[in-house]
Enzyme design. Structure first.
Site, PDB file in Angstrom:
ATOM      1  N   HIS A 105       0.813  -1.214   0.000  1.00 31.89           N
ATOM      2  CA  HIS A 105       0.000   0.000   0.000  1.00 31.89           C
ATOM      3  C   HIS A 105       0.847   1.265   0.000  1.00 31.89           C
ATOM      4  O   HIS A 105       0.388   2.345   0.385  1.00 31.89           O
ATOM      5  CB  HIS A 105      -1.016  -0.021   1.151  1.00 31.89           C
ATOM      6  CG  HIS A 105      -2.259  -0.762   0.754  1.00 31.89           C
ATOM      7  ND1 HIS A 105      -2.207  -2.009   0.185  1.00 31.89           N
ATOM      8  CD2 HIS A 105      -3.572  -0.433   0.795  1.00 31.89           C
ATOM      9  CE1 HIS A 105      -3.444  -2.412  -0.090  1.00 31.89           C
ATOM     10  NE2 HIS A 105      -4.288  -1.471   0.274  1.00 31.89           N
ATOM     11  N   ASP A 176      -6.224   5.045   9.831  1.00 36.07           N
ATOM     12  CA  ASP A 176      -7.624   5.182   9.406  1.00 36.07           C
ATOM     13  C   ASP A 176      -8.116   3.929   8.692  1.00 36.07           C
ATOM     14  O   ASP A 176      -9.310   3.656   8.652  1.00 36.07           O
ATOM     15  CB  ASP A 176      -7.764   6.349   8.406  1.00 36.07           C
ATOM     16  CG  ASP A 176      -7.550   7.681   9.067  1.00 36.07           C
ATOM     17  OD1 ASP A 176      -7.563   7.745  10.305  1.00 36.07           O
ATOM     18  OD2 ASP A 176      -7.367   8.672   8.324  1.00 36.07           O
ATOM     19  N   GLU A 286     -10.018  14.190  14.439  1.00 34.13           N
ATOM     20  CA  GLU A 286      -9.467  14.440  13.106  1.00 34.13           C
ATOM     21  C   GLU A 286     -10.203  15.633  12.504  1.00 34.13           C
ATOM     22  O   GLU A 286     -10.955  16.330  13.199  1.00 34.13           O
ATOM     23  CB  GLU A 286      -9.601  13.209  12.199  1.00 34.13           C
ATOM     24  CG  GLU A 286      -8.561  12.131  12.475  1.00 34.13           C
ATOM     25  CD  GLU A 286      -8.290  11.216  11.292  1.00 34.13           C
ATOM     26  OE1 GLU A 286      -8.790  11.477  10.182  1.00 34.13           O
ATOM     27  OE2 GLU A 286      -7.561  10.207  11.490  1.00 34.13           O
TER      28      GLU A 286
END
Ligand code: FAD
Length: 527
Positions: A105, A176, A286
């Protein structure tokens, strides 16, 4: 660009090596005067030079760097396979590069190894006998550490979550998105809305097993082989392969109160964010930007109901840009009666736009795994597997107003094109350990900014990447003292500047733990 010719040449060399490895028999200690003895290690059956395997292992989420091919792919079934491969390379007068590939990723080829070997770490999953880990994850407790989980470096955080929840426990610091490996995020930092409270994931590790660039297996912690411990955490894969991490656990909540509030004034928005991270009550803070050219919900989480989306869209058409503060408080059966009252106290005095507070009640797992739903939706439309020219930055608090004016309001809003999610939230330097390799700004409070763009094709990707360059150039010229997170640089000078006063230590640690520069060449720091 790697030419197919040199790629083919390396394949032949590797094929010969792997044939030799398969015929020379049993394991023997390495004899430095005869490096070819190491070929006796029987890992050839786990190496592939198949072109499909090579292509698959050179791909990453970014889809920007396309043609950096390894010569072979290793599918290790135990930690010894990794040790054998690295020792073999280390013993050669001209070693080949080795990169661990977690879940691939990365954005810009960080897990590739041109002409070397990529190790597919997920082939260790369910095979982690060397660590005596049950399916790669084992939960324990001791009197000094409390509860913790020993976890294979190849494990995905989603699996860590499910395994620890079986004991009513969970890690405290998250990303996240949970389909990332433990080894991959610990090589960067691992940040999310919990970082202000618990520090990044690298701050919540007791101990690790690491295989260095010399092929040595070392157990390390703050008190044992500490130089390696601090080097590896945030070390961009430069010092060793993480095969086990001992992760801090705490009692898991069962549900969350999840709140979003909208602001049309950046100064009020950041002031409230900073206030919330300085109080003790919240578990997650956030924030993000909403722009008139982009949908109200996006893949990162579809929070707003259709009627709220209509209401927010009309606010956006007046303002162009608004800011969304996101906060969460965990609870369970014991606190269910008091949670609403507590939440009320926490939001008292905040300066969001009247009428623009939205609340949700969700399970803890649904909240932590919130990005997955959006991912599956995009996957079903073929929109996940596209180039992602992401830019992640840490911006000091003293620069965030200038950053908003020049980057969000000017560069991005002016371009008037749909953007991906844009995150902006503060965190606190005192929750980071300065001895670790991860690099953050010098100020006590700094903002995590994520420009998470998806592009529709390569031309579009170029436009977004040019925009990223424009942002970086602006920050540089204006002297905003930002740091890149998940950093990517093209020159050694840029890396030296990035590490700043940590550069000498970083370099010394490289010489100590990976002197032949074998590991993670895709970061392009020493190669
Ligand atoms: P890979 O891309 O496979 O590897 C990354 C680097 O680590 C490479 O250099 C590789 O060689 C090295 N590496 C991999 N495994 C090991 C190991 N076991 N030992 C040593 N080195 C190793 N980051 C955050 O902090 N917070 C977020 O909220 C967040 N959200 C994300 C959401 C998405 C959709 C994506 C795509 C990325 C997100 N990231 C986030 C970034 C992510 O943490 C990094 O890209 C991370 O490196 C990805 O992990 P991976 O397992 O795929 O690693």
């Amino acid at each position: 660009m790697t030419t197919l010719l040199s790629h083919g040449y390396n394949l032949i060399i590797f094929f010969i090596i792997s044939r030799l490895m398969s015929i020379t028999g049993k394991l023997r200690p390495w004899n430095p005067s005869n490096p070819y003895e190491i070929l006796s290690f029987n890992i050839s059956s786990k190496l592939s030079t198949n072109s499909d395997a090579i292509r698959a292992s050179s791909k990453d989420f970014g889809k920007i760097v396309q043609e950096i091919f390894p010569a072979a792919v290793l599918y290790p079934s135990c930690v010894n396979d990794i040790i054998d491969l690295i020792q073999f390379s280390y013993g050669l007068s001209v070693p080949f590069h080795v990169a661990a590939r977690g879940h691939g990723h990365s954005i810009r080829g960080q897990a590739t190894a041109q002409n070397g070997v990529v190790m597919e770490m997920n082939s260790l999953t369910n095979n982690n006998n060397n660590n005596n880990l049950n399916n790669g994850i084992r939960v324990s407790r001791d009197s000094s550490l409390g509860f913790y989980a020993d976890v294979g470096g190849e494990q995905l955080w989603i699996d860590v979550l499910h395994a620890t929840l079986e004991h009513g426990l969970a890690p405290v610091s998250w990303t996240d998105y949970l389909y990332l490996t433990v080894g991959g995020t610990l090589s960067n930092a691992g940040i999310s809305g919990q970082t202000f409270r618990h520090g990044p994931q690298i701050n919540n590790i007791h101990e690790m097993d690491v295989i260095t660039g010399k092929g040595e297996f070392v157990t390390c912690s703050k008190h044992m082989n500490s130089e390696l411990f601090f080097a590896v955490l945030g070390g961009l894969g430069q010092f060793g392969i993480i095969t086990r991490a001992r992760i801090v656990l705490d009692k898991a909540p069962t549900r969350v109160k999840w709140v979003r509030m909208l602001y049309d004034d950046f100064s009020k928005f950041t002031k409230d964010q900073e206030h919330l991270i300085s109080t003790d009550g919240l578990d997650y803070v956030e924030g993000s930007l909403m722009m008139k050219q982009s949908p109200v919900n996006n893949w990162r989480s579809s929070f707003f109901s259709p009627s709220n989306q209509t209401k927010i869209s009309s606010l956006l058409s007046q303002n162009g840009i608004i800011y969304c503060l996101e906060m969460v408080k965990y609870y369970d059966d014991h606190t269910a009666n008091t949670i609403d009252e507590e939440l009320k106290k926490l939001v008292k005095g905040l300066n969001y736009l009247p009428g623009f507070m939205f609340k949700k009640d969700a399970t803890y797992v649904d909240f932590l795994n919130r990005v997955r739903r959006g991912e599956l939706e995009l996957q079903s439309k073929g929109m996940w597997d596209v180039p992602h020219p992401w830019l992640n930055l840490f911006v000091p608090k003293s620069s965030i107003m200038d950053f908003n004016a020049a980057v969000f309001v000017d560069i991005i809003l002016r371009q008037n094109r749909p953007t991906g999610p844009i995150l902006v939230y503060p965190t606190s330097r005192k929750k980071w350990d300065e001895r670790m390799s991860a690099v953050i700004p010098e100020e006590e409070t700094f903002y995590c900014v994520g420009l998470l763009h998806s592009s529709t094709g390569y031309d579009d990707c170029k436009i977004l990447d040019d925009q990223n360059d424009e942002i970086l150039n602006f920050c540089d010229k204006a002297g905003l003292n930002i740091k890149q997170y998940l950093p990517h640089y093209k020159t050694k000078e840029d890396w030296i500047k990035h590490f700043g006063k940590k550069w000498n230590t970083f370099q010394q640690r490289k010489n100590q733990f990976d002197p032949k520069m074998i590991l993670s060449p895709g970061q392009r720091i020493f190669n």
